[in-house]
Design a protein around this motif. Structure first.
Motif: not given
Ligand SMILES: [Zn+2]
Lengths: 247, 280
Positions: A35, A221-223, A217-219, A214-215
């Motif tokens: 990850a 990377t998508y910030s 990581i995404s906050p 993943g939950s």
């Protein structure tokens, strides 16, 4: 992006969910690295669920071959003499760029001065971060610790998303308060905290293997944060607290 | 994490899912009593976050509708859709404690306009059980007009030895029953196991039952387990924005061990089929 996870468990647990999560150190490291999480602060399940002293020893044995893993020791109040004196624990943790976590609720003590004073004092003096899950303490206790030991970095874990009315006033008063970002899920929460209090307040943590990676990581990377601020939350803030910056 | 997944790779780089069909089928709007909501949870703010991630369409039920005022809430949902017709679709949120006749007039109007996404029920806040007689007119209407129903949770005793969701789905075969927050815990691992086996048994082989995985806590392995039990065709993606932030839920799906095709079903293709969106 680089990630340094502040909240990872190794070792088997008493009552795993039906899909038994990985617990061997090697399997955990493998999933983390798949990850993109290359470094982690880990504790051992024995220290939480069986014996603090044995769990801390086991932790050091288990992570010995992994230079990407840093120890998070579990601690108890000094008065019962169940583990090494606080000064020794703090010195060892600092030396190893580790940290300490406590379970006041589960292990039956109070996170207050009369109970944990010598431990908190030793950690504060050595600059070793203290981690605690919010279910294990109260905001009133946290406030007292922050005020009494203003050089002690306190990292709150697993606090959930309904905490702004409690944690914002604390952040207005205390610079030594940090929050694991994983369960902090208010709408635009990460951007909001950074705008109000700066990017230093949040620390990347996954609570793996309880939660998915993943939950967490995404906050990030998508910030809408700048790359620099993302990197502080993902790695920089924790490296700073563990004395790893510049290494 | 699935190493060969194009979708996982996008998550890692924070790349918007512009080439994919993504439908957030569980969202709200506006402020809420329990905590502050950034931008007051405005529809503009929702759409900004949708753009960041690449969500094509979001189905909303305003907080005030699941709270004290169904009229104000449905008015807000309608307006949000008018403001962003391609991006936001409204649930009609009835409160079965109030007379259905009045709500039926409004529902008819939305249906005739072709904007009704479905019904949103919130038994927990509105204080009823999904098996109560109060709900019968709503179910009958949904059955007559083939309308999906998203319900906050299906509690209650087993009915004739089965979870009530299955019984309702059998009694109203033209309606679609979607259980919200299906991947949430009941706090302990035993509760987790029990709830999952009841829910997945209710959904198994029942074409008009779907499980929505919206929730604040993302347990290791649970999404994969649900898909194993009932098939990716019956699992739906939702975020709960602006009650929660939506981005954790996206990462959970993108980086799961599902195949990319299974992820696509969960992310949007199933919802497009269920809600009749994007020509599916
Ligand atoms: Zn909701």
């Amino acid at each position: 992006m680089e990630f340094f996870d502040c909240n990872v468990r190794i070792g088997p647990i008493s009552s795993p969910p039906p899909v038994v999560p990985p617990y061997e150190c090697g399997d955990i490291v493998q999933e983390l690295s798949e990850a993109g999480i290359n470094t982690a602060l880990v504790y051992h399940s024995w220290a939480e669920e069986w014996s603090v002293a044995r769990g801390n020893e086991k932790l050091l044995e288990e992570i010995a071959g992994y230079e990407q893993l840093y120890p998070c020791f579990v601690a108890l109040p000094a008065a019962t003499g169940e583990m090494q004196p606080p000064g020794e624990l703090a010195a060892m943790a600092r030396e190893l760029h580790g940290a300490v976590r406590v379970y006041p609720q589960l292990h039956n003590f109070e996170l207050v001065d009369w109970c944990c004073g010598s431990l908190l004092g030793a950690l504060a003096e050595a600059g070793v971060p203290l981690l605690v899950e919010m279910q294990q303490t109260t905001w009133l206790q946290v406030e007292q610790v922050l005020a009494e030991y203003c050089s002690l970095p306190v990292i709150i874990l697993d606090a959930g998303y309904r905490i702004n009315r409690r944690i914002f006033p604390l952040w207005e008063r205390h610079d030594n308060l940090y929050l694991e970002h994983n369960t902090y899920k208010p709408f635009w929460g990460i951007e909001d905290v950074c705008a109000r209090f700066g990017p230093q307040r949040l620390i990347f943590g996954t609570n793996f293997p309880v939660h998915t990676l993943g939950s967490a990581i995404s906050p990030l990377t998508y910030s809408e944060l700048s790359d620099g601020d993302k990197q502080l939350i993902a790695t920089g803030n924790l490296r700073q607290l563990l004395g790893l910056e510049g290494r | 994490m699935n190493q060969d997944s194009v979708l996982a790779e996008k998550c890692w780089w924070g790349e918007a899912l512009t080439d994919e069909l993504v439908i957030d089928m569980h969202a709200h709007l506006g402020p809420w009593l329990a905590f502050p909501v950034v931008d007051d949870g405005s529809v503009e703010s929702l759409v900004r976050q949708m753009d960041l991630v690449g969500i094509d369409c979001t189905l909303v039920s305003p907080h005030v509708a699941i709270g004290p005022d169904w009229q104000e809430g449905n008015r807000q949902a309608y307006q949000a859709h008018k403001q962003f017709p391609d991006r936001v679709r409204p649930y009609f949120t009835p409160n079965p404690k109030y007379p259905w006749a009045q709500m039926e007039v409004e529902t008819d109007r939305w249906r005739e306009e072709g904007i009704l996404a479905g019904f949103k029920l919130h038994p927990a806040v509105h204080g009823y059980a999904s098996t109560d007689d109060l709900c019968v007119p709503i179910y009958e209407y949904a059955n007559e007009h083939s309308i999906p129903i998203l319900s906050h949770e299906w509690k209650g005793e087993k009915v004739e030895g089965q979870h009530p969701l299955r019984g309702l789905a059998q009694r109203y075969p033209n309606a679609t029953f979607i259980n919200a927050h299906s991947a949430m815990n009941w706090e302990d691992p035993q509760g987790w196991a029990q709830r999952q086996s009841i829910l997945t048994a209710a959904a198994a082989g029942q074409d008009n039952v779907y499980l929505d995985i919206t929730g604040s806590v993302m347990y290791y392995g649970l999404l994969e387990e649900m898909v194993n039990r009932i098939g990716a065709e019956h699992v739906l993606f939702g975020t709960d924005v602006p009650f929660l932030d939506g981005r954790a839920q996206v990462g959970r799906i993108l980086t799961s061990r599902l195949t990319d095709d299974q992820k696509r079903l969960v992310l949007g293709r199933n919802a497009a089929r269920v809600f009749g969106l994007f020509g599916l």
